[in-house]
Design an enzyme around this catalytic site. Structure first.
Site, PDB file in Angstrom:
ATOM      1  N   ASP A   9       0.864  -1.175   0.000  1.00 23.57           N
ATOM      2  CA  ASP A   9       0.000   0.000   0.000  1.00 23.57           C
ATOM      3  C   ASP A   9       0.910   1.238   0.000  1.00 23.57           C
ATOM      4  O   ASP A   9       2.087   1.144   0.375  1.00 23.57           O
ATOM      5  CB  ASP A   9      -0.865  -0.058   1.273  1.00 23.57           C
ATOM      6  CG  ASP A   9      -1.664   1.204   1.481  1.00 23.57           C
ATOM      7  OD1 ASP A   9      -2.349   1.629   0.538  1.00 23.57           O
ATOM      8  OD2 ASP A   9      -1.607   1.766   2.600  1.00 23.57           O
ATOM      9  N   ASP A  11      -0.279   5.191   0.735  1.00 20.21           N
ATOM     10  CA  ASP A  11      -0.567   6.171   1.793  1.00 20.21           C
ATOM     11  C   ASP A  11      -0.590   5.537   3.181  1.00 20.21           C
ATOM     12  O   ASP A  11      -1.349   4.596   3.423  1.00 20.21           O
ATOM     13  CB  ASP A  11      -1.938   6.832   1.546  1.00 20.21           C
ATOM     14  CG  ASP A  11      -1.893   7.802   0.371  1.00 20.21           C
ATOM     15  OD1 ASP A  11      -0.789   8.059  -0.146  1.00 20.21           O
ATOM     16  OD2 ASP A  11      -2.962   8.298  -0.018  1.00 20.21           O
ATOM     17  N   ASP A 217      -1.852  -0.608   6.032  1.00 16.73           N
ATOM     18  CA  ASP A 217      -2.151   0.024   7.323  1.00 16.73           C
ATOM     19  C   ASP A 217      -3.644   0.168   7.622  1.00 16.73           C
ATOM     20  O   ASP A 217      -3.993   0.675   8.684  1.00 16.73           O
ATOM     21  CB  ASP A 217      -1.508   1.423   7.392  1.00 16.73           C
ATOM     22  CG  ASP A 217      -2.228   2.416   6.477  1.00 16.73           C
ATOM     23  OD1 ASP A 217      -2.587   2.046   5.341  1.00 16.73           O
ATOM     24  OD2 ASP A 217      -2.452   3.555   6.908  1.00 16.73           O
TER      25      ASP A 217
HETATM   26 MG   LIG Z   1      -3.029   3.177   3.509  1.00 15.21          MG
END
Ligand SMILES: [Mg+2]
Length: 276
Positions: A9, A11, A217
């Site tokens: 991922d 961001d 995240d």
């Molecule tokens: Mg993310």
């Protein structure tokens, strides 16, 4: 040839949640490059957004866009074109969702049934996206350059929203609620796109099994965190760790974002060293 892959991922994971910096991850990225381990951006972002980040990263590997809606492989990356891809704009593209224009047609019909109750990136335009997200106009332009999905901001009641979502589902969409937007796309996720691309690598490398790491995240990373051989769950300054069903081969980072990413990747590289 190594049999290892990193799906990541962007961001809040490889990029810092606030500053978008990947500086703390540079030593780990260099180590991966030296070992020939491809880093595959796997994100909700658009192709246009990822292309600009790949350039900054010096990354020339395949990538997964719009939450698993499509896999982009640079033409010639493998010795032959993988089955299930079409060639366009210099890529072999594996598409897992119908196009954005398909979803926009359904949304246009729904805008008559729910007048004034939602807006989307398409109806808002670049200036509207800037107002909704706080992005710069250049970033908003890249974010609006979508191919498979449409972010919708719901303004009406919760009851109407449930009905609206049910109507979209009847049309084959799988609307996913993110932090701010309901993302309208086909039935796809990062996990199934990962499994498809991992298999394409296994065939190209002519090996039975690829040792892969998925790093993420938040909630839209769960499917890929479950699908990879090893999961690296990155601590976020804005949300709790996403909840996983699996318990084996999961690394939870102490540090936020790219600093946690770097430590986790180094740990994984050391633990898989003898296997490759
Ligand atoms: Mg993310």
């Amino acid at each position: 040839m190594t049999g290892r892959l990193v799906f990541t991922d962007l961001d809040g994971t490889l990029l810092d949640h606030h500053s978008y910096s990947f500086a703390p991850a540079l030593p780990a990225l260099e180590q991966l490059a030296q070992l020939g381990v491809p880093v595959i951006p796997t994100t909700s972002k658009t192709r246009a957004e990822i292309e600009s980040i790949r350039m900054a990263l010096g990354n020339e590997h395949p990538f997964i866009v719009e939450n698993g809606a499509a896999v982009f492989i640079p033409v010639g990356y493998f010795s032959s074109q993988p089955l299930g891809t079409v060639e366009r704009d210099g890529y072999w593209i594996h598409e897992r969702s119908l196009s954005r224009s398909h979803w926009l047609e359904h949304l246009a019909v729904l805008s008559h049934q729910y007048p004034g109750q939602f807006e989307s990136f398409s109806s808002a335009g670049v200036d509207g996206i800037v107002a909704m997200t706080g992005l710069s106009s250049e970033a908003a332009r890249l974010a609006n350059h979508r191919e498979y999905s449409e972010p919708v901001r719901w303004l009406g009641s919760d009851d109407n929203k449930a009905e609206f979502v049910a109507r979209l589902r009847q049309k084959g969409a799988n609307p996913l609620q993110g932090g701010r937007f309901l993302s309208v796309a086909g039935d796809c996720d990062k996990g199934r796109a990962l499994v498809w691309l991992r298999q394409a690598f296994a065939e190209a490398w002519q090996i039975e099994q690829v040792a892969d790491l998925a790093a993420g995240d938040s909630g839209n990373d769960v499917a890929m965190l479950e699908a990879a051989q090893t999961a690296l769950v990155i601590r976020s300054p804005v949300n709790d760790f996403p909840e996983l069903k699996r318990t084996g081969d999961v690394i939870y980072s102490d540090a936020f974002g790219p600093a946690g990413w770097a430590k986790g990747v180094e740990h994984w590289l050391a633990s898989t060293h003898s296997a490759s």
